[in-house]
Design an enzyme around this catalytic site. Structure first.
Site, mmCIF file in Angstrom:
data_model
loop_
_atom_site.group_PDB
_atom_site.id
_atom_site.type_symbol
_atom_site.label_atom_id
_atom_site.label_comp_id
_atom_site.label_asym_id
_atom_site.label_seq_id
_atom_site.Cartn_x
_atom_site.Cartn_y
_atom_site.Cartn_z
ATOM 1 N N GLN A 1 0.574 -1.242 0.127
ATOM 2 C CA GLN A 1 0.150 -0.323 0.680
ATOM 3 C C GLN A 1 0.600 1.052 0.214
ATOM 4 O O GLN A 1 1.024 1.666 0.888
ATOM 5 C CB GLN A 1 -1.354 0.088 1.018
ATOM 6 C CG GLN A 1 -2.001 1.565 1.645
ATOM 7 C CD GLN A 1 -2.413 1.199 2.077
ATOM 8 O OE1 GLN A 1 -2.503 0.785 3.902
ATOM 9 N NE2 GLN A 1 -3.761 1.561 2.070
ATOM 10 N N ASP B 1 -1.348 -4.166 14.856
ATOM 11 C CA ASP B 1 -1.251 -3.860 15.875
ATOM 12 C C ASP B 1 -2.209 -4.291 16.876
ATOM 13 O O ASP B 1 -2.503 -3.571 17.895
ATOM 14 C CB ASP B 1 -1.306 -2.646 15.313
ATOM 15 C CG ASP B 1 -2.554 -2.076 15.803
ATOM 16 O OD1 ASP B 1 -3.726 -2.860 15.157
ATOM 17 O OD2 ASP B 1 -2.388 -0.688 15.577
ATOM 18 N N HIS C 1 35.528 -15.420 43.138
ATOM 19 C CA HIS C 1 35.401 -14.395 42.900
ATOM 20 C C HIS C 1 36.308 -13.443 42.332
ATOM 21 O O HIS C 1 37.412 -13.917 42.185
ATOM 22 C CB HIS C 1 34.791 -13.657 44.832
ATOM 23 C CG HIS C 1 35.479 -14.545 45.585
ATOM 24 N ND1 HIS C 1 35.168 -15.539 46.478
ATOM 25 C CD2 HIS C 1 37.437 -15.567 45.848
ATOM 26 C CE1 HIS C 1 35.748 -16.361 47.477
ATOM 27 N NE2 HIS C 1 36.961 -16.031 46.454
#
Length: 458
Positions: free
Chosen positions: A73, A103, A363
């Site tokens: 379109q 949507d 760590h």
């Protein structure tokens, strides 16, 4: 079953979103809105699907691929004009055509199947999907006669005081007899305030021709919501996340606080896993059974095995095998592969590295571009120095090695099985199996020197 077709309207610019991203590509629960629609439409088993595209056509095509045909379109002249663009692909074919907007991501396949069945059961030329709205402001109203037959759709701005009180609204989704649809479209015009071709005008055209028009009212008004701005997008995300969380809970997953837990569409979670508050799980993540995902963790496109514990950590595009524990405050970056029963402790970062079964990285450590064997102990503050300013290099550490605290391993280096690096060492050469590597200056004590320092004086 007669042929079914579907037209997805996805050509609008979405100016109210105020975004560079094409409206229907905005994600809801991690998936573009139009993809949610396509997923649901496909479950109705249509013979052909046509997506009407305009602004951002190539982006839509790249997301949906060959799952749909496309019609352009080029100029947006209304919903009726958008449907006209599908005539070249669908015109002249017999069957029922679903027209749905891209949507409305909350619509479900169950509702669409019910719409198809109702339409065919009524032998109608058109069936409008409607909903009951407590506050119908802004929606077109469904006007029925005294026996309940649909007469027309009246837009908000054109509604009389009595019509405005009607709470049955048009959702913008329809089923049409395909041949009647395109015949009626040819009779629409732009004689309205917007100068556009309205799809809703078809209802009045069909009624004047004596053709049957029906309306199917769905049970859940939430499904009707169209997303036109960021406020509606936020609401759609909230509803979708609630649905997904409820689905997982029904499948045996515990959510400590579902209202603050955000799980994307497509995530898989095994039974008896516990998800604490503030957790976000995205993409194609798979989480096994009997896991604990601690508060405020984030997991993206990763695979988590059974009985894994993740505490306040971020995991991206990684694999964590059965029985491992990660965190708190660890970061697994892409291509981290953490083996069974591995411990990744607090403030550890792992990237493009494989860590084999039973290894402990406790760590304050960075492990990058490395392969670590089984049952290794990696001490505090270890850095795998993988980047020379131009290229990345690999480190290999063998089974049962011991990497002392504050070791810098400057790649490319291989450390053998059962090898040890002394704390504080900077390792720049290979360490053979069962050797101890010490790479630091010998300690020297200077007698009485501290008294000479200005900050040590009384």
């Amino acid at each position: 079953m007669e042929n079914r077709y579907a037209i997805i309207l996805a050509a609008g610019k979405g100016t109210r979103m105020k975004s560079k991203l094409y409206k229907v590509l905005h994600p809801v629960a991690g998936k573009p809105m139009v993809e949610h629609i396509l997923d649901q439409v496909e479950q109705t088993e249509p013979t052909e699907i046509v997506t009407i595209v305009g602004h951002g056509a190539e982006m839509i095509k790249s997301h949906l691929g060959e799952r749909s045909q496309y019609a352009l379109q080029a100029e947006q002249l209304g919903t009726g004009h958008a449907v006209m663009q599908a005539q070249e692909l669908l015109g002249g074919k017999q069957g029922t055509t679903l027209v749905i907007t891209g949507d409305t991501p909350l619509l479900t396949a169950e509702t669409l199947k019910n719409l198809f069945d109702y339409h065919q059961g009524k032998n109608a030329s058109a069936t409008i999907l409607t909903a009951h709205a407590e506050d119908p402001t802004g929606y077109g109203r469904i006007i029925r006669d005294h026996v309940g037959i649909v007469e027309r759709i009246v837009e908000q701005k054109d509604a009389s005081e009595e019509e405005a009180r009607v709470q049955e609204i048009n959702t913008g989704t329809f089923c049409f007899d395909n041949e009647s649809l395109f015949e009626a479209l040819a009779k629409t015009d732009t004689n309205n305030t917007q100068g556009e071709y309205y799809l809703t005008d078809i209802i009045e055209i069909l009624k004047k021709e004596g053709k049957a028009v029906a309306a199917y009212q769905m049970a859940d008004f939430d499904e009707a919501m169209g997303v036109n701005d960021r406020v509606a997008l936020s609401t759609a995300n909230k509803i979708m996340h609630r649905r997904l969380n409820e689905m997982h809970m029904r499948n045996g997953v515990t959510f400590i606080d579902p209202d603050t837990t955000y799980i994307d569409e497509g995530v898989v979670i095994g039974s008896d896993t516990v998800i604490e508050a503030g957790v976000t799980i995205k993409g194609k993540t798979v989480i096994g059974e009997d896991c604990l995902i601690g508060a405020h963790s984030e997991i993206v496109d990763s695979h988590i095995g059974n009985q894994v514990v993740v505490k306040q950590s971020v995991i991206e595009e990684s694999v964590v095998h059965e029985g491992a524990d990660v965190g708190p405050y660890a970061h697994l970056r892409p291509k981290a592969d953490v083996g069974a029963n591995v411990h990744i402790g607090n403030f550890v970062e792992v990237k493009n590295a494989t860590i084999d079964e039973g290894t402990k990285v406790g760590h304050l450590t960075y492990v990058g571009d490395a392969t670590l064997g089984k049952d290794i102990n990696v001490g505090c503050g270890v850095v795998f120095v993988n980047y020379d300013g131009k290229n990345k290099h690999q480190t290999i550490v063998g089974d049962h090695a011991f990497i002392g605290s504050a070791t810098n391993i400057v790649a490319p280096v291989t450390i053998g099985d059962h090898a040890v690096t002394a704390a504080g060492s900077t390792i720049t050469e290979d360490v053979p199996s069962e050797d101890l590597a010490i790479a630091r200056a010998r300690q020297v004590n200077k007698e009485g020197y501290a008294k000479k320092l200005p900050y040590m004086k009384d």
